[in-house]
Design an enzyme around this catalytic site. Structure first.
Site, PDB file in Angstrom:
ATOM      1  N   GLN A 128      55.139  77.691  40.263  1.00 17.62           N
ATOM      2  CA  GLN A 128      53.681  77.826  40.387  1.00 17.62           C
ATOM      3  C   GLN A 128      53.280  78.452  41.710  1.00 17.62           C
ATOM      4  OE1 GLN A 128      51.631  74.121  39.602  1.00 17.62           O
ATOM      5  NE2 GLN A 128      49.644  74.900  40.249  1.00 17.62           N
ATOM      6  N   GLU A 148      52.048  65.595  35.853  1.00 20.43           N
ATOM      7  CA  GLU A 148      50.679  65.389  36.318  1.00 20.43           C
ATOM      8  C   GLU A 148      50.037  64.361  35.407  1.00 20.43           C
ATOM      9  OE1 GLU A 148      48.617  69.177  36.710  1.00 20.43           O
ATOM     10  OE2 GLU A 148      49.360  69.368  38.764  1.00 20.43           O
ATOM     11  N   GLU A 153      52.239  64.740  45.302  1.00 22.96           N
ATOM     12  CA  GLU A 153      51.470  63.902  46.212  1.00 22.96           C
ATOM     13  C   GLU A 153      52.241  62.639  46.615  1.00 22.96           C
ATOM     14  OE1 GLU A 153      48.404  64.562  43.062  1.00 22.96           O
ATOM     15  OE2 GLU A 153      47.052  63.874  44.655  1.00 22.96           O
ATOM     16  N   TYR A 186      51.125  82.016  41.207  1.00 23.73           N
ATOM     17  CA  TYR A 186      49.742  81.690  40.827  1.00 23.73           C
ATOM     18  C   TYR A 186      48.659  82.536  41.488  1.00 23.73           C
ATOM     19  CZ  TYR A 186      47.844  79.116  44.833  1.00 23.73           C
ATOM     20  OH  TYR A 186      47.331  78.769  46.048  1.00 23.73           O
ATOM     21  N   TYR A 244      40.098  70.305  36.953  1.00 21.45           N
ATOM     22  CA  TYR A 244      40.710  69.997  38.261  1.00 21.45           C
ATOM     23  C   TYR A 244      39.721  69.054  38.935  1.00 21.45           C
ATOM     24  CZ  TYR A 244      43.053  71.598  42.670  1.00 21.45           C
ATOM     25  OH  TYR A 244      43.764  71.722  43.859  1.00 21.45           O
ATOM     26  N   ASP A 255      50.724  66.835  32.193  1.00 24.54           N
ATOM     27  CA  ASP A 255      50.712  68.297  32.344  1.00 24.54           C
ATOM     28  C   ASP A 255      51.896  68.692  33.233  1.00 24.54           C
ATOM     29  OD1 ASP A 255      49.813  70.922  32.226  1.00 24.54           O
ATOM     30  OD2 ASP A 255      48.573  70.690  34.012  1.00 24.54           O
ATOM     31  N   LYS A 312      53.215  76.181  33.938  1.00 24.97           N
ATOM     32  CA  LYS A 312      52.542  75.141  33.162  1.00 24.97           C
ATOM     33  C   LYS A 312      52.862  75.239  31.676  1.00 24.97           C
ATOM     34  CE  LYS A 312      49.716  73.402  36.420  1.00 24.97           C
ATOM     35  NZ  LYS A 312      49.517  71.954  36.713  1.00 24.97           N
ATOM     36  N   HIS A 371      42.833  64.232  44.221  1.00 26.11           N
ATOM     37  CA  HIS A 371      43.939  65.160  43.966  1.00 26.11           C
ATOM     38  C   HIS A 371      43.662  66.525  44.607  1.00 26.11           C
ATOM     39  CE1 HIS A 371      47.080  67.433  41.975  1.00 26.11           C
ATOM     40  NE2 HIS A 371      46.170  68.237  41.440  1.00 26.11           N
ATOM     41  N   ARG A 378      46.472  74.090  52.668  1.00 28.20           N
ATOM     42  CA  ARG A 378      45.514  74.828  53.495  1.00 28.20           C
ATOM     43  C   ARG A 378      45.069  74.048  54.728  1.00 28.20           C
ATOM     44  NH1 ARG A 378      43.959  75.673  48.339  1.00 28.20           N
ATOM     45  NH2 ARG A 378      42.545  73.919  48.436  1.00 28.20           N
ATOM     46  N   ARG A 398      56.521  73.170  40.233  1.00 28.80           N
ATOM     47  CA  ARG A 398      55.779  73.432  41.477  1.00 28.80           C
ATOM     48  C   ARG A 398      56.246  74.682  42.208  1.00 28.80           C
ATOM     49  NH1 ARG A 398      51.318  70.704  40.683  1.00 28.80           N
ATOM     50  NH2 ARG A 398      51.745  68.522  40.212  1.00 28.80           N
ATOM     51  N   THR A 450      53.233  70.594  27.646  1.00 28.69           N
ATOM     52  CA  THR A 450      52.184  69.665  28.043  1.00 28.69           C
ATOM     53  C   THR A 450      52.208  68.553  27.010  1.00 28.69           C
ATOM     54  OG1 THR A 450      50.881  71.554  28.817  1.00 28.69           O
ATOM     55  CG2 THR A 450      49.709  69.464  28.554  1.00 28.69           C
ATOM     56  N   THR A 490      44.899  66.443  37.275  1.00 32.65           N
ATOM     57  CA  THR A 490      45.600  65.274  37.790  1.00 32.65           C
ATOM     58  C   THR A 490      44.608  64.250  38.335  1.00 32.65           C
ATOM     59  OG1 THR A 490      47.352  66.755  38.456  1.00 32.65           O
ATOM     60  CG2 THR A 490      47.408  64.537  39.383  1.00 32.65           C
ATOM     61  N   ASP A 542      42.234  73.154  31.104  1.00 33.48           N
ATOM     62  CA  ASP A 542      42.581  72.109  32.067  1.00 33.48           C
ATOM     63  C   ASP A 542      41.626  72.199  33.259  1.00 33.48           C
ATOM     64  OD1 ASP A 542      43.982  69.968  33.063  1.00 33.48           O
ATOM     65  OD2 ASP A 542      45.653  71.159  33.845  1.00 33.48           O
ATOM     66  N   GLU A 574      47.206  62.924  33.640  1.00 33.97           N
ATOM     67  CA  GLU A 574      45.884  63.401  33.237  1.00 33.97           C
ATOM     68  C   GLU A 574      45.399  62.633  32.017  1.00 33.97           C
ATOM     69  OE1 GLU A 574      45.175  67.558  33.101  1.00 33.97           O
ATOM     70  OE2 GLU A 574      46.660  68.054  34.648  1.00 33.97           O
TER      71      GLU A 574
END
Lengths: 415, 415
Positions: B237, B195, B360, B241, B124, B230, B250, B129, B138, B234, B254, B346, B122, B197
């Site tokens: 994760q 997600e 989101e 993670y 990114y 996917d 995850k 996204h 962050r 959350r 899927t 995503t 997968d 995808e």
């Protein structure tokens, strides 16, 4: 208990071991299932008629996946009959045409991956390794991430790039960030490393997607163990791994020994599980002992020079058991399948001579590891062969895993 | 160009599409390779005699792996002959016993995973996204990690838990950290998400371990595209993670659509690649257009209520092309195999209505998404069905991907 097949002193493969593998020969390229005994393999397809029909197809297959899928009761049946066939005075010894057909010197066979690996998962279960790496990159106060003692941290690895012992590994190209704040550069990896690991193959019935495997039932899914080198490009890893984890720094190749030692052969070497504090959540808690005293060694053999042992570690250093790894892996409903491979993560002990990677042995490249003959290393050089060995030993019994070896070839230049 | 098989207006499957799939029927449980045409499937095993011997076995197989492995020249041959068979006046139309055997209403077939997925990766690759998630976790100034614009960030996912559209997904249990600094808790996931995808299947010749795939050759390894959800836990994760990436958050499942749209069908919808600044390293640079105008939509259908579209995005939002993804995936020598699945990550657009996840759309649960009928969501509730659709459309031509749907069932309690 003695076999009619000679087993030299110090052999990894006495009759108490009987690790499974897959081999072919020059005159018969079909892959066949075997066990190791002394310096021979026993071709199980050649003696399949001695086994009940329910397991026969798995012994005539080209990989161990079918046998892995049959489950622990069948594994016990196969192991019992194989042992009987190899004992002194057995029906096989008495049938010398069959014995000479079925017993083949290991020196003349080619070993292959023991199974088609559906998925490969790598855990991070050695507390000493996780602590060492944490100190290097985050300092002593934040060495272990907050989640580390609550769950067996792990990640999905690449199954296609798992190879059998003896397969050469090319030094990879990749992106690295030599100077923080500057742009990255592209070129051959400068910090190529090994990781001393062990891994186990999943067996037993598949769980369906959405079904968890209970920690108390998880032993039924452990077929057997192998020794692993999880090659790692440290400089590539450092640049690429945020936020989704290691990717191309690991999929350059992962080497495993050709032999899968069944759990039954390891039972004399069971030791207490690693003490866990805080106490894990109930879904991770089990009473059953599932830790093993397995001695592990790493040697480096520079080109045209003799090898030198640079690390002596032990499987029992692992904080999380494989039962906990399975329970956690499936807690959100992930299905596992026979032939899946799950690795321990680097197995480091407490002392400096037991660290399971050059990253730790050279402490991030700040000190040299002496190989004798005027050779020193901070990381792996082209031409170096890295050899990992594992064995259990007590009361004169030695159960070995064979070799997990791989030689590093120079990077292939871009054309 | 018109088929003798009726294709209703607005169908995803005109003769210009011919996506591949694998199906079975109630009276014949053997899995067979097919293409979709209008509201039917064409059973390619039933018409295999029309094709050259070199491809016939792949059309009589139980998955698409063999066809994927044959490479682009064979794909072109199969597509040409399949198109000819389905045109008005074709040999197939004229052979009505065969036509009625080979053409089966989609409403009566069961669709399966199109291939045995060896490895699932997968990426990114949507800049919107990655930026959105970065801002949330962050802050705006560090939204994109320093590596993001230099390499297509990706990670190895779990192949075993990829399922075909229609498979229900159980809400998982797992560990989460509701309050920073407090101990984690264990229970059903509270922040279950989808997600949006897309993914492509690898085809063409396998590269050997140690061999890179050149970015200019990578198109030969792209068999076709599918639509993917996917599923992501959350809260699980976020806790698990670091530092090795998403794991159990995850592998709960899927979902992919059953149809694999060949690259040839997407050529009319090629658009410019996403502008890249800084310019990528030479190993990632290509002139070839390999971006597509594919409209993507996500609907939520609460239990016993009608569905509501909550997101409209587009494939062309992806910053990295699949050619760059393949070149990067193999740059350290990772081998890829026919049937490997590689997903985009995503796919979010710039505007709020084009965000490809509830994370989101609800901006981390700070606002509600209106589903009508008095239903609002921040994340996915039990009983919700999430349906992802993709299609290309211009000048009256519509090339669709079918549905990627999955319903969330309540967590299975611990016994």
């Amino acid at each position: 208990m003695a076999s009619f097949v000679p087993v030299p002193a110090g052999s990894d493969f006495p009759i108490q071991n009987l690790p499974y593998g897959v081999f072919s020969t020059k005159d018969n390229e079909r892959r066949r299932v075997c066990v190791a005994i002394g310096e021979h393999v026993l071709d199980l397809s050649a003696v399949a008629d001695f086994y009940p029909e329910s397991v026969r197809e798995s012994l005539q297959s080209t990989s161990l996946n079918l046998l892995m899928g049959l489950g622990h009761e069948s594994w016990a049946v196969v192991r019992k009959i194989t042992t009987e066939l190899l004992l002194k005075g057995s029906k096989l010894e008495q049938n010398s045409p069959l014995a000479s057909k079925a017993l083949i010197p290991q020196s003349t066979v080619e070993m292959h991956l023991p199974a088609q690996i559906g998925d490969y998962t790598d855990f991070y279960s050695s507390i000493h390794h996780a602590t060492n790496v944490g100190i290097m990159f985050r300092g002593k106060d934040n060495a272990l991430m907050p989640n580390w003692k609550y769950l067996p941290v792990g990640y999905h690895g690449r199954a296609s790039s798992v190879v059998v012992s003896g397969t050469p590994i090319n030094r990879p190209y990749g992106q690295t960030l030599p100077v923080d704040g500057q742009p990255p550069v592209f070129g051959p990896c400068r910090l190529l490393d090994f990781e001393l690991e062990m891994a186990f193959f999943i067996g037993g019935p598949e769980n369906k997607l959405g079904e968890r495997i209970n920690v108390d039932d998880a032993w039924k899914n452990v077929f057997g163990f192998t020794v692993m080198n999880d090659w790692s490009a440290r400089d590539i890893q450092k640049w690429e791994y945020v936020p989704l984890g290691p990717f191309t720094a690991k999929n350059l190749g992962t080497t495993i020994s050709p032999w899968v030692v069944p759990v039954a052969a390891l039972e004399p070497f069971l030791v207490d599980n690693f003490p866990q504090d805080p106490s894990p959540f109930p879904y991770l808690k089990h009473q059953q002992k599932f830790n093993f005293d397995i001695k592990l060694e790493v040697s480096i053999k520079p080109e045209n020079k003799s090898e030198k042992v640079i690390c002596k570690s032990n499987y029992k250093n692992l904080y999380w058991t494989v039962l906990q790894q399975i329970a956690h892996h499936t807690v959100t409903g992930c299905n596992v399948r026979p032939g899946d491979l799950m690795a321990s993560g680097t197995i480091s002990g407490e002392t400096e001579d037991s660290f399971g990677s050059m990253l730790e042995l050279s402490w991030k490249g700040t000190r040299e590891v002496d190989l004798g003959n005027g050779e020193v290393r901070k990381f792996i050089k082209d031409g170096d062969e890295v050899i990992i060995r594992g064995y259990c030993e007590n009361n004169g019994l030695r159960i070995g895993f064979g070799e997990c070896a791989g030689k590093v070839l120079p990077a292939i230049a871009f054309s």
